[in-house]
Design a protein around this motif. Structure first.
Motif, short mmCIF file in Angstrom:
data_model
loop_
_atom_site.label_atom_id
_atom_site.label_comp_id
_atom_site.label_asym_id
_atom_site.label_seq_id
_atom_site.Cartn_x
_atom_site.Cartn_y
_atom_site.Cartn_z
N SER A 26 9.29 12.33 0.87
CA SER A 26 8.84 10.94 0.81
C SER A 26 8.73 10.44 -0.63
O SER A 26 8.94 9.26 -0.89
CB SER A 26 7.51 10.77 1.53
N GLU A 27 8.42 11.32 -1.55
CA GLU A 27 8.28 10.91 -2.96
C GLU A 27 9.59 10.37 -3.50
O GLU A 27 9.61 9.41 -4.26
CB GLU A 27 7.79 12.08 -3.82
N ARG A 28 10.71 10.95 -3.09
CA ARG A 28 12.02 10.47 -3.55
C ARG A 28 12.28 9.05 -3.04
O ARG A 28 12.84 8.22 -3.74
CB ARG A 28 13.13 11.42 -3.10
N ASN A 39 0.85 -1.18 0.00
CA ASN A 39 0.00 0.00 0.00
C ASN A 39 0.89 1.24 0.00
O ASN A 39 1.33 1.70 1.04
CB ASN A 39 -0.92 -0.02 1.22
N GLU A 40 1.17 1.75 -1.18
CA GLU A 40 2.08 2.88 -1.34
C GLU A 40 1.58 4.13 -0.62
O GLU A 40 2.36 4.86 0.00
CB GLU A 40 2.29 3.16 -2.83
N ALA A 41 0.29 4.41 -0.70
CA ALA A 41 -0.26 5.61 -0.07
C ALA A 41 -0.09 5.56 1.45
O ALA A 41 0.28 6.56 2.08
CB ALA A 41 -1.73 5.77 -0.44
N ALA A 42 -0.34 4.41 2.04
CA ALA A 42 -0.19 4.27 3.49
C ALA A 42 1.28 4.40 3.90
O ALA A 42 1.60 5.01 4.93
CB ALA A 42 -0.75 2.92 3.95
N PHE A 43 2.18 3.83 3.09
CA PHE A 43 3.60 3.94 3.38
C PHE A 43 4.06 5.39 3.32
O PHE A 43 4.76 5.88 4.19
CB PHE A 43 4.41 3.07 2.41
N LYS A 44 3.61 6.11 2.29
CA LYS A 44 3.96 7.53 2.14
C LYS A 44 3.45 8.34 3.33
O LYS A 44 4.16 9.18 3.88
CB LYS A 44 3.40 8.08 0.83
N GLU A 45 2.23 8.06 3.73
CA GLU A 45 1.63 8.76 4.88
C GLU A 45 2.43 8.50 6.16
O GLU A 45 2.71 9.41 6.94
CB GLU A 45 0.18 8.30 5.05
N ARG A 46 2.84 7.26 6.34
CA ARG A 46 3.64 6.89 7.52
C ARG A 46 5.01 7.56 7.48
O ARG A 46 5.49 8.07 8.49
CB ARG A 46 3.77 5.37 7.60
N LEU A 47 5.63 7.60 6.31
CA LEU A 47 6.92 8.28 6.16
C LEU A 47 6.82 9.75 6.55
O LEU A 47 7.65 10.28 7.28
CB LEU A 47 7.43 8.18 4.72
N VAL A 87 12.84 5.52 -5.41
CA VAL A 87 13.91 4.52 -5.29
C VAL A 87 13.31 3.12 -5.20
O VAL A 87 13.76 2.19 -5.87
CB VAL A 87 14.81 4.81 -4.07
N TYR A 88 12.27 2.96 -4.38
CA TYR A 88 11.63 1.65 -4.26
C TYR A 88 10.99 1.20 -5.57
O TYR A 88 11.06 0.03 -5.93
CB TYR A 88 10.60 1.64 -3.13
N ARG A 89 10.37 2.13 -6.30
CA ARG A 89 9.77 1.78 -7.59
C ARG A 89 10.85 1.33 -8.58
O ARG A 89 10.66 0.36 -9.33
CB ARG A 89 9.03 2.98 -8.18
#
Length: 88
Positions: A69-71, A6-14, A75-77
């Motif tokens: 967080s987008e950076r 869940n990319e959105a949840a990970f970004k929010e957590r970051l 990297v993960y993508r």
């Protein structure tokens, strides 16, 4: 069953837990046969390698100064294109 990332949840957590810019640690586990492909994705990084006990896999880690967080997600993508890669 494998859970979908869940990319959105990970970004929010970051964003909630990290002050940017920050030096972010990345760690991946990759099959030996895909190691060259991962190295090619990050040619200007100081990568640290550790082989698994049987030598079938290699742990690859590095740190990167990231502005947001987008950076981190970029990297993960990028790394996700490597066959058999596990992101930690």
């Amino acid at each position: 069953m494998k859970e979908k990332f869940n990319e959105a949840a990970f970004k929010e957590r970051l964003e909630a837990q990290t002050s940017f810019p920050t030096l972010y640690p990345f760690k991946f586990i990759v099959p030996k046969k895909s190691l060259a492909e991962l190295k090619a994705l990050f040619p200007n990084r100081q990568l640290v390698f550790k082989d698994s006990s049987k030598g079938n896999y290699t742990s690859v880690s590095f740190q990167l100064m990231v502005p947001n967080s987008e950076r981190i997600l970029e990297v993960y993508r990028k790394a996700a294109t490597v066959e058999g890669l596990i992101a930690l």
